[in-house]
Design a protein around this motif. Sequence first.
Motif, short mmCIF file in Angstrom:
data_model
loop_
_atom_site.label_atom_id
_atom_site.label_comp_id
_atom_site.label_asym_id
_atom_site.label_seq_id
_atom_site.Cartn_x
_atom_site.Cartn_y
_atom_site.Cartn_z
N GLY A 74 0.64 -1.19 0.05
CA GLY A 74 -0.06 -0.17 -0.02
C GLY A 74 0.79 1.38 -0.11
N ASP A 75 0.46 2.41 -0.53
CA ASP A 75 0.92 3.73 -0.44
C ASP A 75 0.39 4.64 0.24
OD1 ASP A 75 3.09 3.21 -3.01
OD2 ASP A 75 1.39 2.61 -4.28
N VAL A 76 -0.69 4.93 0.10
CA VAL A 76 -1.94 4.95 0.47
C VAL A 76 -2.96 4.89 1.59
CG1 VAL A 76 -3.08 6.27 -0.69
CG2 VAL A 76 -2.66 7.80 0.24
N ALA A 77 -3.48 5.04 2.53
CA ALA A 77 -4.94 3.85 3.36
C ALA A 77 -5.50 5.46 3.80
CB ALA A 77 -4.37 3.21 4.75
N LEU A 78 -6.98 4.58 3.83
CA LEU A 78 -7.79 5.72 3.67
C LEU A 78 -9.16 4.84 4.62
CD1 LEU A 78 -10.29 7.93 3.63
CD2 LEU A 78 -11.31 7.01 1.74
N PHE A 79 -8.92 5.42 6.14
CA PHE A 79 -10.02 4.46 6.84
C PHE A 79 -11.24 5.89 6.66
CE2 PHE A 79 -9.69 1.67 11.05
CZ PHE A 79 -10.95 1.91 10.93
N ALA A 80 -12.58 5.12 5.60
CA ALA A 80 -13.29 6.23 5.96
C ALA A 80 -14.81 4.81 5.44
CB ALA A 80 -13.95 7.28 4.76
N GLY A 110 5.56 4.56 8.38
CA GLY A 110 5.19 5.73 7.59
C GLY A 110 4.20 5.95 6.17
N ILE A 111 3.65 5.11 6.19
CA ILE A 111 2.23 5.29 5.66
C ILE A 111 1.29 6.25 5.72
CG2 ILE A 111 0.42 3.63 4.21
CD1 ILE A 111 2.22 0.89 4.93
N PRO A 112 0.94 6.88 4.30
CA PRO A 112 0.20 8.25 4.55
C PRO A 112 -1.23 7.54 4.67
CG PRO A 112 1.40 8.40 2.57
CD PRO A 112 2.02 7.66 3.39
N LEU A 113 -2.23 7.86 5.82
CA LEU A 113 -2.73 7.55 6.10
C LEU A 113 -4.32 9.06 6.60
CD1 LEU A 113 -1.86 6.02 9.26
CD2 LEU A 113 -3.58 5.18 7.51
N VAL A 114 -5.62 8.90 5.91
CA VAL A 114 -6.29 9.57 6.04
C VAL A 114 -7.33 8.61 6.63
CG1 VAL A 114 -8.42 10.77 4.90
CG2 VAL A 114 -5.98 10.95 3.62
N LEU A 144 -10.51 13.90 9.28
CA LEU A 144 -11.17 14.68 8.95
C LEU A 144 -12.49 14.86 9.52
CD1 LEU A 144 -10.85 14.08 5.00
CD2 LEU A 144 -9.34 15.90 5.60
N TYR A 145 -12.72 15.86 10.49
CA TYR A 145 -13.78 15.59 11.21
C TYR A 145 -13.44 17.13 11.80
CZ TYR A 145 -16.61 14.64 15.76
OH TYR A 145 -17.34 14.47 16.31
N GLY A 146 -15.16 17.56 11.05
CA GLY A 146 -15.37 19.44 12.24
C GLY A 146 -14.97 19.88 10.72
N GLU A 147 -14.54 21.28 10.21
CA GLU A 147 -15.45 21.94 9.02
C GLU A 147 -14.77 21.18 8.29
OE1 GLU A 147 -17.96 24.28 8.63
OE2 GLU A 147 -18.71 23.65 10.28
N GLY A 148 -15.05 21.56 7.24
CA GLY A 148 -13.98 20.60 6.32
C GLY A 148 -13.77 18.93 6.02
N GLY A 149 -14.64 18.31 6.94
CA GLY A 149 -14.33 17.20 6.78
C GLY A 149 -15.77 16.67 6.67
N HIS A 166 -16.03 12.52 -1.16
CA HIS A 166 -15.21 13.34 -2.48
C HIS A 166 -14.28 13.85 -1.23
CE1 HIS A 166 -18.49 15.71 -0.90
NE2 HIS A 166 -17.02 16.81 -1.18
N LEU A 167 -14.45 14.35 -0.48
CA LEU A 167 -13.26 14.79 0.34
C LEU A 167 -12.42 13.92 1.00
CD1 LEU A 167 -15.83 17.29 3.42
CD2 LEU A 167 -14.57 17.68 0.72
N ALA A 168 -12.86 13.01 1.64
CA ALA A 168 -11.87 11.94 1.85
C ALA A 168 -11.11 11.34 0.69
CB ALA A 168 -12.33 10.33 1.90
N LEU A 169 -11.43 11.48 -0.27
CA LEU A 169 -10.12 11.18 -1.50
C LEU A 169 -9.18 12.12 -1.96
CD1 LEU A 169 -13.41 8.55 -3.41
CD2 LEU A 169 -11.13 8.03 -2.24
#
Length: 180
Positions: A74-80, A110-114, A144-149, A166-169
């Motif tokens: 994995g290069d990047v991960a999104l937990f959503a 060090g894998i980037p995480l959102v 991404l929590y609160g305004e803008g998330g 879309h915000l997460a991606l």
Amino acid sequence: MTTLYLLGSAAPPVLEIASAVENAQSRGYDVCLGLTPSAARWLAPELAELERLTGHPVRSEYKMPTADDVWPRGDVALFAPATFNSINSWALGITSSFVVGFAAEAIGKGIPLVAMPCVNSAYAQHRALDRSIAELREMGVAVLYGEGGFVPNQPGERRSGGYPWHLALDAVGVLAGPTL
């Protein structure tokens, strides 16, 4: 091609995960899908189709120590969506599910995480949530929590406009850089 690990827990937006996968693929990501056991149970009738869509097995359990990895690196991960339980477990290092365990280990690798939570306003009143979000942010996770998330909705109410995938991606794109 950039490999995105999309990790989801059992909140209503996980039922839209196929659309999120397609959106990520249209942005140039090779998507591997991991789910908490409860999310996998919710999506049981769709798991074969999700595997076809991603081209990879959907994982919801740890592999055996002697088994080969079935996903590319994995290069990047999104937990959503990330539930109250998943966010708090992750921040505390309680890795009883594969996706939380991967997310916890990814910090050290060090894998980037959102992460984008999906909690209602009643859960949002619990002090543990703010502490956990702050802890994850301090460890370098883009939460991404609160305004803008993600902004919590009232318990039992559907969110007008839906979950902001879309915000997460978009945030994944910032961390991963260009994919196409």
